[in-house]
Design a protein around this motif. Structure first.
Motif, mmCIF file in Angstrom:
data_model
loop_
_atom_site.group_PDB
_atom_site.id
_atom_site.type_symbol
_atom_site.label_atom_id
_atom_site.label_comp_id
_atom_site.label_asym_id
_atom_site.label_seq_id
_atom_site.Cartn_x
_atom_site.Cartn_y
_atom_site.Cartn_z
ATOM 1 N N ILE A 186 0.844 -1.193 0.000
ATOM 2 C CA ILE A 186 0.000 0.000 0.000
ATOM 3 C C ILE A 186 0.884 1.250 0.000
ATOM 4 C CG2 ILE A 186 -1.876 -1.174 1.210
ATOM 5 C CD1 ILE A 186 -1.050 0.257 3.740
ATOM 6 N N TYR A 187 0.328 2.327 -0.548
ATOM 7 C CA TYR A 187 0.948 3.642 -0.426
ATOM 8 C C TYR A 187 0.364 4.313 0.812
ATOM 9 C CZ TYR A 187 2.181 3.005 -5.374
ATOM 10 O OH TYR A 187 2.668 2.521 -6.561
ATOM 11 N N ALA A 188 1.195 5.024 1.551
ATOM 12 C CA ALA A 188 0.726 5.674 2.774
ATOM 13 C C ALA A 188 1.389 7.035 2.931
ATOM 14 C CB ALA A 188 1.026 4.800 3.998
ATOM 15 N N ALA A 189 0.620 7.985 3.450
ATOM 16 C CA ALA A 189 1.148 9.313 3.758
ATOM 17 C C ALA A 189 0.279 9.937 4.840
ATOM 18 C CB ALA A 189 1.172 10.201 2.519
ATOM 19 N N ALA A 190 0.912 10.580 5.802
ATOM 20 C CA ALA A 190 0.204 11.244 6.895
ATOM 21 C C ALA A 190 0.260 12.755 6.687
ATOM 22 C CB ALA A 190 0.822 10.873 8.240
ATOM 23 N N TYR A 191 -0.890 13.411 6.887
ATOM 24 C CA TYR A 191 -0.982 14.856 6.696
ATOM 25 C C TYR A 191 -1.633 15.505 7.916
ATOM 26 C CZ TYR A 191 -0.101 13.951 1.730
ATOM 27 O OH TYR A 191 0.455 13.549 0.544
ATOM 28 N N GLU A 192 -1.142 16.692 8.246
ATOM 29 C CA GLU A 192 -1.767 17.514 9.267
ATOM 30 C C GLU A 192 -2.093 18.874 8.668
ATOM 31 O OE1 GLU A 192 -0.647 17.560 13.401
ATOM 32 O OE2 GLU A 192 0.903 16.056 13.017
ATOM 33 N N GLN B 173 3.619 14.783 6.836
ATOM 34 C CA GLN B 173 4.400 14.412 8.010
ATOM 35 C C GLN B 173 5.307 13.243 7.650
ATOM 36 O OE1 GLN B 173 3.723 16.499 10.887
ATOM 37 N NE2 GLN B 173 2.692 17.437 9.127
ATOM 38 N N GLY B 174 6.597 13.467 7.592
ATOM 39 C CA GLY B 174 7.503 12.406 7.171
ATOM 40 C C GLY B 174 7.553 12.316 5.658
ATOM 41 N N ALA B 175 7.534 11.091 5.133
ATOM 42 C CA ALA B 175 7.667 10.877 3.697
ATOM 43 C C ALA B 175 6.536 9.987 3.184
ATOM 44 C CB ALA B 175 9.013 10.222 3.392
ATOM 45 N N LEU B 176 6.326 10.019 1.874
ATOM 46 C CA LEU B 176 5.433 9.051 1.250
ATOM 47 C C LEU B 176 6.076 7.673 1.364
ATOM 48 C CD1 LEU B 176 4.486 10.890 -2.072
ATOM 49 C CD2 LEU B 176 3.353 11.012 0.144
ATOM 50 N N ARG B 177 5.266 6.667 1.687
ATOM 51 C CA ARG B 177 5.809 5.333 1.895
ATOM 52 C C ARG B 177 5.060 4.309 1.061
ATOM 53 N NH1 ARG B 177 4.224 5.454 7.800
ATOM 54 N NH2 ARG B 177 2.938 7.128 6.962
ATOM 55 N N VAL B 178 5.738 3.221 0.750
ATOM 56 C CA VAL B 178 5.100 2.089 0.105
ATOM 57 C C VAL B 178 5.650 0.829 0.754
ATOM 58 C CG1 VAL B 178 6.826 1.990 -1.751
ATOM 59 C CG2 VAL B 178 4.576 0.956 -2.088
ATOM 60 N N GLY B 179 4.759 -0.130 1.021
ATOM 61 C CA GLY B 179 5.192 -1.370 1.645
ATOM 62 C C GLY B 179 4.004 -2.207 2.060
ATOM 63 N N PRO B 180 4.256 -3.376 2.643
ATOM 64 C CA PRO B 180 3.165 -4.239 3.097
ATOM 65 C C PRO B 180 2.406 -3.580 4.248
ATOM 66 C CG PRO B 180 5.277 -5.062 3.845
ATOM 67 C CD PRO B 180 5.586 -3.959 2.893
#
Length: 229
Positions: free
Chosen positions: A118-124, A133-140
């Motif tokens: 999945i792609y994941a990203a946290a926003y405020e 917040q942090g970086a865009l991520r991809v992984g299980p």
């Protein structure tokens, strides 16, 4: 301000026209490639609103992440239309558009990346703007780090497909908005503010945001995961 936005990072393709705080969004016909349906839908949208391409101020597109072919379709069409009308281009991250669509202040955007990831990203939200917040991520799903603190909402199309992740989110006190996808309407809203800030770029500089550089697993990777060659 008039902005045309297109989004084809998932099977749910859309285009939208932003005119001075009003929005008209159209959905691509299902079951057919976006490369066949998007341009006719864009022409229909522009004609229905009586707007010529030369009257636009910019063209925005969902830069990704998402399906590689869909990202190339959106980027290529945005570039072609922008060059023809001498307009700037505004690439917008689809995960940010998802976060914006929820209307919440703290959002974890989760989008299916296929291949069991999945792609994941946290926003405020600060002063009306979403900040990554942090970086865009991809992984299980099992490896996705959940944001700390309260008041978070998770959105996206991965929750039903990954019940183990859904339970992790619920256990962490994170509310759910399943089924949220990147859409051209949200892309257009974000692009409008960026155009005011002077963030438009030359069409030649526009590029998809892939995040992951692999489109499929190798045979050995599929076998190791219990799949078929």
């Amino acid at each position: 301000m008039k902005i045309l936005a297109i989004e084809t990072s998932t099977d749910f393709g859309t285009c939208a026209l932003w005119q001075d705080d009003t929005l008209d969004q159209r959905i691509c016909p299902p079951g057919r490639p976006h490369s066949e349906t998007l341009l006719p839908l864009v022409r229909e949208l522009m004609t229905a609103n009586g707007i010529a391409f030369a009257a636009l101020d910019a063209i925005a597109f969902g830069a990704g992440p998402g399906a590689f072919t869909g990202l190339r379709v959106a980027c290529g069409i945005a570039q072609g239309l922008a060059v023809g009308a001498c307009l700037p281009v505004l690439p917008v991250c689809g995960l940010e558009a998802m976060a914006a669509a929820t209307g919440k202040a703290r959002v974890l955007s989760l989008l299916d990346a296929r291949m069991g990831e999945i792609y994941a990203a946290a926003y405020e939200r600060h002063d009306g703007c979403l900040e990554l917040q942090g970086a865009l991520r991809v992984g299980p799903p099992v490896g996705i780090e959940l944001p700390a603190g309260g008041g978070w909402v998770a959105c996206g199309n991965v929750l039903a497909a990954h019940p183990e992740l859904e339970q992790r989110l619920l256990d962490a006190g994170i509310a759910l908005q399943p089924g949220v996808l990147p859409q051209a309407g949200a892309i257009a809203r974000l692009a409008a503010q960026r155009l005011l800030n002077g963030d438009g770029i030359d069409p030649a500089l526009a590029a998809p945001l892939y995040v992951r550089d692999k489109v499929a697993k190798t045979v050995s990777e599929r076998l190791a995961a219990g799949g078929k060659a």
